[in-house]
Design an enzyme around this catalytic site. Structure first.
Site, short mmCIF file in Angstrom:
data_model
loop_
_atom_site.label_atom_id
_atom_site.label_comp_id
_atom_site.label_asym_id
_atom_site.label_seq_id
_atom_site.Cartn_x
_atom_site.Cartn_y
_atom_site.Cartn_z
N ASN A 75 0.59 -1.35 0.14
CA ASN A 75 0.21 0.09 0.03
C ASN A 75 0.88 1.36 0.22
O ASN A 75 1.39 1.70 1.14
CB ASN A 75 -0.60 -0.08 1.38
CG ASN A 75 -1.67 1.19 1.35
OD1 ASN A 75 -1.80 2.23 0.47
ND2 ASN A 75 -1.76 1.16 2.58
N TRP A 76 1.09 2.02 -1.71
CA TRP A 76 1.97 3.44 -1.00
C TRP A 76 0.75 3.91 -0.51
O TRP A 76 2.35 5.66 -0.70
CB TRP A 76 1.95 3.18 -3.11
CG TRP A 76 3.55 2.14 -3.74
CD1 TRP A 76 3.55 1.07 -2.71
CD2 TRP A 76 3.51 2.67 -4.76
NE1 TRP A 76 3.93 0.12 -4.13
CE2 TRP A 76 4.49 0.77 -5.20
CE3 TRP A 76 2.97 2.84 -6.15
CZ2 TRP A 76 4.49 0.47 -6.61
CZ3 TRP A 76 3.96 2.36 -7.32
CH2 TRP A 76 4.81 1.46 -7.41
N LYS A 77 0.26 4.55 -0.54
CA LYS A 77 -0.37 5.43 0.59
C LYS A 77 -0.12 6.62 -0.72
O LYS A 77 0.15 6.56 -1.83
CB LYS A 77 -0.32 5.74 1.58
CG LYS A 77 -0.31 4.12 2.94
CD LYS A 77 0.37 4.37 4.23
CE LYS A 77 -0.18 3.22 4.81
NZ LYS A 77 -0.07 3.23 6.18
N GLY A 123 2.84 -1.63 4.40
CA GLY A 123 2.96 0.31 4.26
C GLY A 123 4.19 0.74 3.51
O GLY A 123 5.14 0.54 2.97
N GLY A 124 5.23 1.17 4.77
CA GLY A 124 6.19 1.84 4.64
C GLY A 124 7.34 1.02 4.01
O GLY A 124 7.60 1.12 3.05
N HIS A 133 -9.93 1.31 4.56
CA HIS A 133 -7.81 1.08 5.93
C HIS A 133 -8.27 2.10 6.97
O HIS A 133 -9.25 3.00 6.88
CB HIS A 133 -6.99 1.80 4.63
CG HIS A 133 -5.88 1.86 5.10
ND1 HIS A 133 -5.08 2.70 5.77
CD2 HIS A 133 -4.91 1.04 4.69
CE1 HIS A 133 -4.67 2.07 6.23
NE2 HIS A 133 -3.58 1.48 5.72
N GLY A 184 2.40 1.68 10.63
CA GLY A 184 3.55 3.00 10.45
C GLY A 184 4.03 3.68 11.95
O GLY A 184 4.63 4.87 11.88
N GLU A 194 -5.83 -5.07 10.92
CA GLU A 194 -4.50 -4.15 11.04
C GLU A 194 -4.82 -3.25 11.83
O GLU A 194 -5.36 -2.69 12.08
CB GLU A 194 -4.50 -3.38 8.97
CG GLU A 194 -3.97 -3.41 8.29
CD GLU A 194 -3.45 -2.79 7.38
OE1 GLU A 194 -2.32 -3.01 6.51
OE2 GLU A 194 -3.89 -1.86 6.92
N SER A 206 3.51 -2.52 10.19
CA SER A 206 4.92 -2.21 10.05
C SER A 206 5.39 -3.97 9.83
O SER A 206 6.71 -4.11 10.36
CB SER A 206 5.04 -1.94 12.22
OG SER A 206 4.49 -0.51 11.94
N GLU A 242 -6.78 4.26 8.16
CA GLU A 242 -6.44 5.56 7.89
C GLU A 242 -7.61 6.25 7.24
O GLU A 242 -7.81 7.66 7.58
CB GLU A 242 -5.38 6.11 6.66
CG GLU A 242 -4.45 5.84 7.85
CD GLU A 242 -2.53 5.28 6.67
OE1 GLU A 242 -2.98 5.91 5.38
OE2 GLU A 242 -2.27 5.27 7.06
P1 PGA Z 1 2.91 -0.48 7.35
O1 PGA Z 1 0.92 0.26 7.12
O2 PGA Z 1 3.44 -0.93 7.30
O3 PGA Z 1 3.85 1.73 7.13
O4 PGA Z 1 2.72 0.06 8.94
C1 PGA Z 1 0.55 -0.91 6.50
C2 PGA Z 1 -1.20 -0.14 6.02
O5 PGA Z 1 -0.96 0.90 6.18
O6 PGA Z 1 -1.20 -1.13 5.03
#
Ligand code: PGA
Length: 249
Positions: free
Chosen positions: A11-13, A234-235, A96, A174, A168, A213, A98
């Site tokens: 997930n590149w956000k 994500g990251g 998600h 993050g 999640e 993470s 967010e």
């Molecule tokens: P993260 O994000 O790996 O940076 O914790 C995961 C996500 O939000 O899908």
């Protein structure tokens, strides 16, 4: 429960640029070409065309991070599923954390989006997870149950036939803090039990992946657990080497 094909998604956000995406994908396409997992990237919508063109004919698939449940019309800033379908997307991320926390998406919105994705014959990747406060007050299972059953009650269990569920925990996204493999496995098991109340066979169809993470160092211990069918990253998905290690784990 039978072993399922793993699902590993980045997930590149709101990250990337034409140049960065090109470099990342050029590396990734080559390194994951023999991956046994399904490998998916979720770029920002504006780059879907670029990414879809680059991954065509490879085993990397594309998804979109968010969609409108509406078909068309006066919805400024939104994109529809038919637009997404124009570009060869296979997956849609829904709910998600967010989107839920920053943009006020409710369980009802999540259900509507899920229905629209199923109608469009794309694969929904629906995210659920508790906040730190909810975990610390012993409400993790209640929260997850509510997030799932509100959708099932609204649109029916069959909508999950082809779905991926991403667990999640909000406090792990993050932050560098991961749920322990045991904690994640326990929640994944609870997710299966929740689905089984509606349909005894659904667990064989649905993949439950972990997000929060995930990186090249912790992936092996997470994937060692029976109920963890992959990862939403994500990251660590913004860098080819680390993401490749996760996809090949
Ligand atoms: P993260 O994000 O790996 O940076 O914790 C995961 C996500 O939000 O899908």
């Amino acid at each position: 429960m039978k072993q399922k094909k793993r699902f590993v998604a980045g997930n590149w956000k709101m990250n990337g640029s034409l140049a960065q995406n090109r470099d990342l994908l050029n590396a990734l396409i080559e390194t994951v070409k023999n991956a046994e997992s399904d490998v998916v990237v979720f770029p920002p919508a504006i780059y879907i065309q670029q990414v879809a063109t680059m991954v065509e004919g490879t085993n990397v698939k594309v998804g979109v991070q968010n969609i409108s449940p509406e078909a068309k019309g006066a919805f400024t800033g939104e994109i529809s599923l038919s637009m997404v379908n124009d570009f060869g997307c296979d997956y849609v991320l829904i709910g998600h954390s967010e989107r839920r926390t920053l943009y006020g998406e409710t369980n009802e919105d999540v259900a509507k989006k899920m229905q629209a994705v199923v109608d469009a014959k794309l694969t929904p990747v629906i995210c659920v997870g508790e906040t730190l406060e909810e975990r610390e007050s012993g409400r993790t299972e209640a929260v997850i149950k509510e997030q799932l059953t509100s959708v099932i009650d609204a649109i029916g269990i069959d909508a999950f036939n082809n779905a991926v569920i991403a667990y999640e925990p909000v406090w792990a996204i993050g932050t560098g803090k991961t749920a322990t493999p045991e904690e994640a496995d326990q929640v994944h098991d609870f997710i299966h039990c929740t689905l089984k109340v509606y349909d005894d066979n659904i667990s064989d169809l649905v993949r439950v992946v972990y997000g929060g993470s995930v990186n090249a160092s912790n992936v092996d211990s997470l994937f060692a657990k029976q109920n963890i069918d992959g990862a939403l990253v994500g990251g660590a998905s913004l860098e080819a080497e680390g993401f490749t290690k996760i996809a090949l784990a």
